[in-house]
Design an enzyme around this catalytic site. Structure first.
Site, mmCIF file in Angstrom:
data_model
loop_
_atom_site.group_PDB
_atom_site.id
_atom_site.type_symbol
_atom_site.label_atom_id
_atom_site.label_comp_id
_atom_site.label_asym_id
_atom_site.label_seq_id
_atom_site.Cartn_x
_atom_site.Cartn_y
_atom_site.Cartn_z
ATOM 1 N N GLN A 223 -9.756 9.713 -4.902
ATOM 2 C CA GLN A 223 -9.383 10.116 -3.445
ATOM 3 C C GLN A 223 -10.709 10.673 -2.560
ATOM 4 O OE1 GLN A 223 -5.960 10.596 -1.076
ATOM 5 N NE2 GLN A 223 -8.421 11.115 -0.467
ATOM 6 N N HIS B 216 0.789 -1.165 0.415
ATOM 7 C CA HIS B 216 0.055 0.060 0.316
ATOM 8 C C HIS B 216 0.761 1.210 0.089
ATOM 9 C CE1 HIS B 216 -3.694 2.017 1.372
ATOM 10 N NE2 HIS B 216 -2.970 3.013 0.753
ATOM 11 N N TRP C 279 0.410 14.092 3.804
ATOM 12 C CA TRP C 279 -0.361 12.812 4.716
ATOM 13 C C TRP C 279 0.811 12.378 5.928
ATOM 14 C CZ3 TRP C 279 -2.098 11.944 -0.172
ATOM 15 C CH2 TRP C 279 -3.066 12.749 -0.074
#
Ligand code: 17E
Ligand code: FE2
Length: 408
Positions: A155, A60, A318
């Site tokens: 997203q 991921h 992030w």
């Protein structure tokens, strides 16, 4: 027969403590594993009892946003939502060249750390699908040394903006490997449920895998995992389905969580936790005690469900740190999931190797240090999984499709 590469004195992960083997590689295939091989080889590597492991699997990551931390501004709140806003600004300025350069630089970094299989999300809620186009081109360009799977990841949600559902389907037509979603970020709970149903429909229509960003929020009422589970049971897609993040699962009450565990046993979906990022992203609205913001990794593993660990981000809005080293991910996993028992530490290593391979649905002969399989393996400067996670050093050798990539 002369081998292309011969490894001498290899300690296989699967073997007991002191036995070592020689491994012969020819034409990209592991052709022999024996206690002693007498053949000659073009390249002989005496690895002196070091650990020979199947390569790391990054199950991921978001390669489209990698290496953009601080552009156009730093995520000062550290929340998921400020991250989505900042990426929303940055993605106005992306070009194919920009995404490709950053993605390839990241993949090279990963390969140096022994990662040879990667699943990357590509944001498909941008009108021109630039990130997607770029990552599909990268998938092709790197395929001789690293396997890249691309997920169509909306997203901003599928139903939050008109046109996003069409973009998702276009991404499938363009050839993504996996369909994604973000039900907890749709405008309503109903939209979230509908999005999961739509993802399953598309996956079946186009014959693709599923990997949904699911319940990545501290809200204990965020319950899209049960919808994914129900769809997986009814469609029979089971191991072709992955629920990523599921951090809300760490906040559910135990009565609900135990009931859900039973359904998960039937569904047999995969889970991906991202301990580096979710320990920093989640719990931001908490006072004290502050939640850890990770899914129930230990309990899922104890139940025999497939869990892998991902990095999620390398220097983006992030998560501003990150190197591509999966051992950093496992190391954080040991801490955040409190998996410090020896079998638990070993399990955390499996979560960045074999379990990730399972999540990616890799072809059987692509993965594993066994005779007849493709020669994808790494040599680590340690003799067991525990020291690999403790020391987190770069591999001594990385062999991809029978080619030696680095020689430190
Ligand atoms: N987007 C998202 O929704 N969640 C994340 N963890 C990242 C991007 C990295
Ligand atoms: Fe993610």
């Amino acid at each position: 027969m002369a081998y292309d590469i011969l490894l001498r004195g290899a300690k296989l992960i699967s073997s007991d403590l002191d036995s070592v083997v020689d491994i012969g590689i020819k034409n990209g295939i592991i052709v022999e594993i024996a206690s002693s091989i007498n053949e000659k080889a073009d390249v002989e590597l005496d690895v002196q009892g070091k650990l020979v492991s199947p390569p790391f699997v990054e199950s991921h990551i978001h390669l489209d946003s990698a290496l953009t931390a601080g552009e156009p501004r730093w995520n000062e709140s550290g929340t998921l939502f400020e991250g989505i806003q900042i990426w929303g600004e940055r993605k106005q300025k992306i070009s194919i060249d920009d995404v490709k350069k950053r993605a390839i630089a990241t993949l090279k970094q990963q390969a140096e750390w022994g990662v040879l299989f990667v699943r990357s999300h590509a944001d498909v809620s941008e009108q021109q699908l630039i990130a997607l186009q770029a990552l599909l081109e990268v998938r092709e360009e790197v395929k001789d040394w690293i396997t890249l799977q691309v997920v169509a990841f909306p997203q901003d949600g599928i139903y939050s903006h008109s046109g996003n559902e069409t973009l998702l389907e276009k991404a499938l037509e363009m050839g993504v490997d996996v369909v994604g979603g973000i039900p907890h970020y749709e405008l309503t709970r109903e939209d979230g449920v509908r999005s999961v149903h739509r993802i399953f429909e598309l996956a079946q229509q186009y014959d693709r895998l599923i990997d949904i960003h699911c319940d990545e929020i501290d809200d204990d009422q965020s319950r899209f995992l049960e919808v994914v589970t129900a769809c997986a049971i009814r469609s029979g897609m089971g191991s072709r389905v992955t629920a990523s993040h599921t951090t809300a699962f760490g906040s559910y009450n135990n009565a609900y969580a135990f009931k859900l565990m039973g359904f998960l046993q039937q569904a047999r979906i995969n889970f991906i936790a991202n301990p580096l990022i979710n320990i920093t992203l989640q719990g931001r609205g908490d006072n004290y005690p502050k939640r850890r913001g990770i899914t129930r990794v230990k309990e899922l593993w104890q139940q025999g469900l497939n869990v892998s660990f991902g990095h999620d981000c390398v220097q983006d809005p992030w998560y501003v740190l990150g190197t591509g080293n999966m051992l950093d991910v496992a190391h954080m996993g040991v801490h955040v999931c409190q998996m410090t028992g020896m079998s638990e530490i070993n399990a955390c290593y499996d979560m960045i190797t074999v379990n990730g391979a399972k999540t990616l649905n890799l072809a059987d002969n692509d993965y594993g240090v066994e005779i007849g399989k493709k020669a994808n393996l790494i040599v680590l400067d340690v003799s067991n999984r525990y020291d690999a996670i403790r020391l987190r050093t770069a591999p001594r050798y990385v062999i991809s499709r029978g080619n030696l990539l680095n020689r430190v």
